[in-house]
Design a protein around this motif. Sequence first.
Motif, PDB file in Angstrom:
ATOM      1  N   TRP A 178      90.380  13.713  37.733  1.00 46.45           N
ATOM      2  CA  TRP A 178      91.700  13.869  38.296  1.00 46.45           C
ATOM      3  C   TRP A 178      92.640  12.473  37.985  1.00 46.45           C
ATOM      4  CZ3 TRP A 178      93.473  18.314  40.848  1.00 46.45           C
ATOM      5  CH2 TRP A 178      92.346  19.090  41.457  1.00 46.45           C
ATOM      6  N   ALA A 179      92.039  11.305  38.003  1.00 46.39           N
ATOM      7  CA  ALA A 179      93.006  10.301  37.737  1.00 46.39           C
ATOM      8  C   ALA A 179      93.148  10.065  36.353  1.00 46.39           C
ATOM      9  CB  ALA A 179      92.604   8.942  38.329  1.00 46.39           C
ATOM     10  N   PHE A 180      92.263  10.142  35.431  1.00 43.85           N
ATOM     11  CA  PHE A 180      92.311   9.545  34.054  1.00 43.85           C
ATOM     12  C   PHE A 180      93.371  10.312  33.379  1.00 43.85           C
ATOM     13  CE2 PHE A 180      91.336  10.581  29.751  1.00 43.85           C
ATOM     14  CZ  PHE A 180      91.304   9.164  29.154  1.00 43.85           C
ATOM     15  N   PRO A 181      93.617  11.599  33.284  1.00 41.44           N
ATOM     16  CA  PRO A 181      94.719  12.366  32.633  1.00 41.44           C
ATOM     17  C   PRO A 181      95.925  11.790  33.062  1.00 41.44           C
ATOM     18  CG  PRO A 181      93.129  14.187  33.398  1.00 41.44           C
ATOM     19  CD  PRO A 181      92.809  12.853  33.966  1.00 41.44           C
ATOM     20  N   SER A 182      96.314  11.709  34.481  1.00 43.77           N
ATOM     21  CA  SER A 182      97.679  11.065  34.750  1.00 43.77           C
ATOM     22  C   SER A 182      97.808   9.476  34.276  1.00 43.77           C
ATOM     23  CB  SER A 182      97.741  11.153  36.387  1.00 43.77           C
ATOM     24  OG  SER A 182      97.590  12.459  36.658  1.00 43.77           O
ATOM     25  N   ILE A 183      96.653   8.881  34.256  1.00 42.67           N
ATOM     26  CA  ILE A 183      96.761   7.340  34.002  1.00 42.67           C
ATOM     27  C   ILE A 183      97.324   7.526  32.373  1.00 42.67           C
ATOM     28  CG2 ILE A 183      95.546   5.303  33.401  1.00 42.67           C
ATOM     29  CD1 ILE A 183      93.908   5.988  36.166  1.00 42.67           C
TER      30      ILE A 183
END
Length: 388
Positions: A178-183
């Motif tokens: 979940w976090a990687f694409p946003s980061i």
Amino acid sequence: MNILKQLYYKAADNPILGWIPLQVFVLTDFFAPYSTSLLAGYLGCSIMSLVFITLRGKRKIYTPLFLITAVATLAFINVLYFIPACDDLLNSFYSPLLVEVIFILILLMSVVFRRYAQQHIIDTAKRTVASSIIDSINEYVYISSILLYTLTIHVIVTGIFILLRIKHNYIVDVIIVWAFPSIFAVFMLFFEYIRLSYLQTELDNEEWLAVVDEKGKVIGKIAKSETGETRNKYLYPLVRIAVAYQGRLFLSPRAEKTLPDTGKPDHPFEKYVLYEHTLEETTASILKKNGYTQDRKPCFSIKYLFENEKIRHLIFLYTLEVFDECFFNRQKFPEGKFWTQKQIEENLNINFFPECFEKEYEYLKNTLLLFCSPSPQNDDNFEFLKPA
């Protein structure tokens, strides 16, 4: 207000902004039902579209291109939402990977078909409009390529990690899935902002040369840094000033960066006409740059077309008779000197002088070097060097 608008325009040039609604969908899906997150994604696309339509005007369109890609991804996901077999996959913890895969496929299709799109635009749109759209597509494809490689690696590595892991760790899964694409989106946002700011600075410092037809009418422009490979493809207007003192011509070896005929004795006072500049502005720029100290101005003499296998120039030859030999900053051309007609004629037709100088010499011999300065002429006849 103008400062805020300029900041907006500078920020809105960033194509990664078009990716934001898709990330809004993914993040909302983590906290809310699937239908709510889909609505949030569409709402984000609508708001950003309205902002671009209202404020963007005639500026570049590569940010909306990414917005279109985000809308296409959401639309595809929306279709899957109504297929019962996909329900479990879409509502699973790993649904962001499916979203990434769909986004990757749409980006890939965009990159593959970009040449067809560019050719269609060239064939149907106006030249100025087509150039802007093609530049936007090229920028879109550049960023798409980065996203394609990175997200593909992320999907593959995450898939292998999930299949081979021994122990489940919720926090690690949240970070990877979940976090990687946003980061990564935030990183790309800043990366592209810095990159575009650098390119804009380079563009602001770039000199643009006028491109003309054989009659001297301006038909376009080209960056001076790009003329190296197109010297014989386009026709560039070039101002040359022949300087005489007591029947002698001032000549100096052509500089190392001055092509062609580097090192050959020639008129050192020459310059390409910049886009939206007149002949008068160009001659004044030449004299100012070289520390000209006298009041007499150059007189226009002839215009002629010079071309060979290396260059194509529309040359505007000016003549200037000076009162003494110290008419400019001699440090600019330390090897320059006044040549007598005899010295020049002894070296003609042996490839000692540049070809264009030899073409001009016969004219100069029978005008500037034979008589007094020609009467000043009005440059109004050459107003075609303003944009058409």
